[in-house]
Design a protein around this motif. Structure first.
Motif, PDB file in Angstrom:
ATOM      1  N   ARG A   1      12.039  33.722 -29.920  1.00  0.00           N
ATOM      2  CA  ARG A   1      13.181  32.923 -30.190  1.00  0.00           C
ATOM      3  C   ARG A   1      12.999  31.908 -31.259  1.00  0.00           C
ATOM      4  O   ARG A   1      11.804  31.392 -31.539  1.00  0.00           O
TER       5      ARG A   1
ATOM      6  N   ASP B   1       8.966  38.642 -26.331  1.00  0.00           N
ATOM      7  CA  ASP B   1      10.034  37.634 -26.186  1.00  0.00           C
ATOM      8  C   ASP B   1      10.006  36.530 -27.374  1.00  0.00           C
ATOM      9  O   ASP B   1       8.973  35.776 -27.535  1.00  0.00           O
TER      10      ASP B   1
ATOM     11  N   SER C   1       5.728  43.254 -22.641  1.00  0.00           N
ATOM     12  CA  SER C   1       7.054  42.484 -23.080  1.00  0.00           C
ATOM     13  C   SER C   1       6.934  41.696 -24.273  1.00  0.00           C
ATOM     14  O   SER C   1       5.789  40.993 -24.349  1.00  0.00           O
TER      15      SER C   1
ATOM     16  N   ASP D   1      -1.294  29.414 -21.542  1.00  0.00           N
ATOM     17  CA  ASP D   1      -0.908  30.856 -21.588  1.00  0.00           C
ATOM     18  C   ASP D   1      -2.130  31.588 -20.957  1.00  0.00           C
ATOM     19  O   ASP D   1      -2.931  31.980 -21.704  1.00  0.00           O
TER      20      ASP D   1
ATOM     21  N   ILE E   1       6.072  32.231 -19.313  1.00  0.00           N
ATOM     22  CA  ILE E   1       4.634  32.200 -19.713  1.00  0.00           C
ATOM     23  C   ILE E   1       3.708  32.595 -18.610  1.00  0.00           C
ATOM     24  O   ILE E   1       3.843  31.747 -17.478  1.00  0.00           O
TER      25      ILE E   1
ATOM     26  N   MET F   1       4.675  26.502 -28.743  1.00  0.00           N
ATOM     27  CA  MET F   1       3.451  27.070 -28.558  1.00  0.00           C
ATOM     28  C   MET F   1       2.231  26.063 -28.313  1.00  0.00           C
ATOM     29  O   MET F   1       1.422  26.577 -27.709  1.00  0.00           O
TER      30      MET F   1
ATOM     31  N   GLY G   1       9.362  38.568 -18.370  1.00  0.00           N
ATOM     32  CA  GLY G   1       9.149  38.666 -19.629  1.00  0.00           C
ATOM     33  C   GLY G   1       9.503  37.625 -20.388  1.00  0.00           C
ATOM     34  O   GLY G   1       9.462  36.900 -21.534  1.00  0.00           O
TER      35      GLY G   1
ATOM     36  N   ARG H   1       1.443  25.128 -24.279  1.00  0.00           N
ATOM     37  CA  ARG H   1       1.361  26.147 -23.499  1.00  0.00           C
ATOM     38  C   ARG H   1       0.067  26.242 -23.097  1.00  0.00           C
ATOM     39  O   ARG H   1      -0.874  25.849 -23.569  1.00  0.00           O
TER      40      ARG H   1
ATOM     41  N   ARG I   1      14.160  40.408 -27.362  1.00  0.00           N
ATOM     42  CA  ARG I   1      13.419  41.102 -26.270  1.00  0.00           C
ATOM     43  C   ARG I   1      13.085  42.310 -26.477  1.00  0.00           C
ATOM     44  O   ARG I   1      13.825  43.063 -26.937  1.00  0.00           O
TER      45      ARG I   1
ATOM     46  N   ALA J   1       9.502  30.547 -21.564  1.00  0.00           N
ATOM     47  CA  ALA J   1       9.120  31.293 -22.592  1.00  0.00           C
ATOM     48  C   ALA J   1      10.039  30.735 -23.947  1.00  0.00           C
ATOM     49  O   ALA J   1       9.671  30.703 -24.922  1.00  0.00           O
TER      50      ALA J   1
ATOM     51  N   ALA K   1       7.052  32.853 -29.213  1.00  0.00           N
ATOM     52  CA  ALA K   1       6.796  34.022 -28.996  1.00  0.00           C
ATOM     53  C   ALA K   1       6.027  34.443 -27.650  1.00  0.00           C
ATOM     54  O   ALA K   1       5.073  33.515 -27.739  1.00  0.00           O
ATOM     55  N   THR K   2       6.206  35.070 -26.847  1.00  0.00           N
ATOM     56  CA  THR K   2       5.461  35.249 -25.590  1.00  0.00           C
ATOM     57  C   THR K   2       5.534  36.705 -25.066  1.00  0.00           C
ATOM     58  O   THR K   2       6.355  37.347 -25.141  1.00  0.00           O
TER      59      THR K   2
END
Lengths: 418, 418
Positions: free
Chosen positions: A290, A288, A286, B240, B279, B235, B276, B238, A218, B230, A264-265
């Motif tokens: 993973r 994030d 921000s 977003d 989404i 991906m 953070g 989502r 993060r 998140a 990724a966010t």
């Protein structure tokens, strides 16, 4: 010998009924909220203790408020732990954590009904704390069992100024006894948990074997340009921090999509001065990121930061970033993953593996023993919300597969589980 | 006959000194803040009245608190108004508005020194209110003069519950006399003002002739997707809202850069839930679009909204927008623009025209008479800030050009200024 269909159905129905029963024990009327050693946890212990004893387990409560039911094995005093947590987030659903504990008890009950003996001990654990709500300190329960709960952590205080150690005393337990909470003889760890994500649903699968828990970075990114009048400053004379931030946000998505299982966010953005008629001077994002592979995660973060730096340079802005959290992945044990996959296939299901993007108690245990996790489909991917759910059929499938898994380890050559 | 160099220098230095003098009259010690009919405005009137009388003007204060100095013409009672405002934003600079009034008085003084007569009357006006700070109602001063100040506006209240009408009474004026504030015989309107933007500086020019005041559309755009974890949401599953918003922000820039003099800005963005590790479900953007040509502005807004709608459709999000303000452009008078351009060339300077992206009193007068504005270079484009500045040379140039402009109208065939 697998559990017969009637037993499976009965135990499934009982496990789900018990999730309902525990949901009634809450700090907030009308919502499920049960934080570390809050008063409803007393009644949770009363029920769990009763259910564990009925399943033939010997019950103890450790200094961290974990409640543990143990069944001795025929050859080895080391324990295979089947566990999850019974604390909740505020306004939670009924199944996050709780279902795993109920299925653990159901597995012990299954062994009791079938008369099946295990060569090793079995321990069903209900952790007192995983969510980190009360003390902003997650995994208090599992950390106590693996012996990584420090005295510094015991001094952390909640919003009312009560420390972890004091909360333990108020609950009638002895924080000075924490050394005895540490487990002396672990054989392995299995956690059954709802997925809390949409992957199994999108694949039309009830269950999936967890490869490991994704590592996480993060960070906070700040672009700084120049505030100016939105009406009097021509486009070519601007240093707009938000437009640069928009390019970074799109690159985060583009890069994450370019590698399998990378997520990724950008979940937060703040702009100053933040007026409709003023060009943004700063934009803070921000980030994030993973992935199960640490190198992939680190490369993704590096590429995104480099892209932001290049955009800043092109637009003559300043760029800085701060890493807020850097947590490596925790991999599940290859042998246990294999047994879970075999159990899936033996029950006529598809062998399917997926990473976990969220943290679980399993990752605390991965430091000291072999771990495995079985994910159960989450309708709509919804969790941490009252509408969190799980189907009867998927729950039954999880119980069936976990029982087959137990039998597989038990009947494997002793060299493997030793 | 142009003003001689010594007189120009003396009057410039006096005008700038007077900006300093007025800057000392403030509601907040250490900062320049002077809102509509606040107590320091009393002393402003005392000084203005003195300076106007010294320049040979007959002084009156109207019911809106505007102070007006009049010089009769030789042939026509109608007045050419040279004006700007003497109220300020909080923590203002010294020159926004004030410099235009000081240069108006300097022009009257120049006529007095040179003995030059004008066929028409000249009125130097210092408006009591332009910024809209106290009552969130801009242009109170100039609206009173053109007769567009309504009784509804007089009932608007400030943060202390005082109405515009009461503020006028407290200042010792009669709000029921507002009908007499309306000017009966206007010939035209000229405003000298700092640019408050970076265009003249970027062109290395002291002065520019304003083509008009850009029309403006302000809107709010909201994209709605779905909040999700998140870590556990791949991906490709989502929705977003922030990533979609980022595409819109980049399109706003791209489209604005594609047409000359179009400016479009996203100055605010808000994301929910705004964590953070979640989404973004919604992203709300402000949009500010300005151009001198109304059709161009409207087309830009339509194209941006259409783009947002398409992005929302592609990403399966909801999209809605709300138009908050729709204000058409106010064009300056072609003949007066021509005279100002001629004056620039006669003084050896480059004829240069630019739109104004910010609002000015001139646009209120454009509804009732011919208007013109001369912009003076703003170092760094900085305004509405204590570091707002103007150079002595540029101020002198503005005085010289404005004096030539007065002579040009005066010596033009009477048919023109009649």
């Amino acid at each position: 010998m697998p559990l017969d269909a009637t037993t499976l159905t009965t135990l499934t129905s009982e496990a789900l009924q018990r999730c309902d029963d525990l949901a009634a024990l809450t700090e907030e009327p009308g919502r499920i909220t049960r934080t570390f050693l809050s008063y409803p946890m007393k009644e949770v212990h009363t029920l769990l203790s009763m259910w564990m004893r009925e399943a033939g387990l010997t019950v103890r409560v450790d200094a961290a408020g974990n409640i543990i039911g143990r069944l001795e094995g025929t050859q080895d005093t080391r324990a295979l732990v089947i566990a999850s947590h019974v604390d909740t987030v505020p306004n939670a659903g009924k199944f996050d954590g709780v279902l795993g504990v109920m299925l653990g008890i159901a597995l012990a009950r299954g062994l009791q009904i079938s008369g099946q003996k295990l060569p090793f001990a079995l321990e069903i654990m209900a952790f007192s704390e995983e969510e980190g709500v009360r003390f902003a300190l997650p995994f208090i329960g599992s950390k106590a069992v693996v012996g990584s709960l420090t005295s510094e952590m015991l001094e952390k205080r909640d919003a009312n100024g009560v420390s972890v150690a004091e909360a333990i005393q108020h609950f009638g337990l002895n924080p000075f006894d924490m050394v005895n909470a540490k487990h002396k003889a672990l054989l392995g760890y299995l956690e059954l948990h709802i997925e809390q994500g949409p992957v199994l649903e999108s694949k039309n699968l009830a269950l999936g074997v967890v490869q490991g828990i994704a590592g996480q970075t993060r960070a906070s990114l700040t672009l700084t340009g120049k505030a100016n009048h939105a009406g009097t400053t021509p486009m070519n004379l601007r240093k707009d921090a938000l437009v640069a931030a928009a390019q970074v946000i799109l690159e985060v998505e583009r890069f994450a999509k370019s590698l399998p299982n990378l997520v990724a966010t950008v979940g937060m953005i703040e702009v100053t001065p933040g007026a409709g008629n003023v060009i943004p001077e700063t934009a803070t994002l921000s980030l994030d990121v993973r992935h199960l592979d640490n190198a992939t995660r680190k490369r993704a973060v590096a590429e995104i930061l480099d892209f932001a730096w290049q955009i800043a340079r092109k637009r003559d802005l300043a760029f800085k970033h701060e890493i807020k959290l850097e947590q490596n992945a925790s991999l599940c044990d290859e042998m246990l993953i294999g047994f879970l996959g075999d159990a899936l296939e033996d029950s006529g299901r598809k062998r399917f593996e997926l990473p976990s993007g969220a943290g679980h108690d399993a990752m605390i245990f991965a430091d000291v023993t072999r771990t495995a996790m079985l994910f159960i489909r989450s309708p709509g991917g919804i969790s941490h919300h009252p509408s969190e759910s799980v189907s009867v059929g998927d729950t039954r499938a999880a119980l069936e597969v976990a029982y087959l898994f137990l039998e597989k380890i038990a009947s494997a050559p002793a060299i493997i589980w030793q």
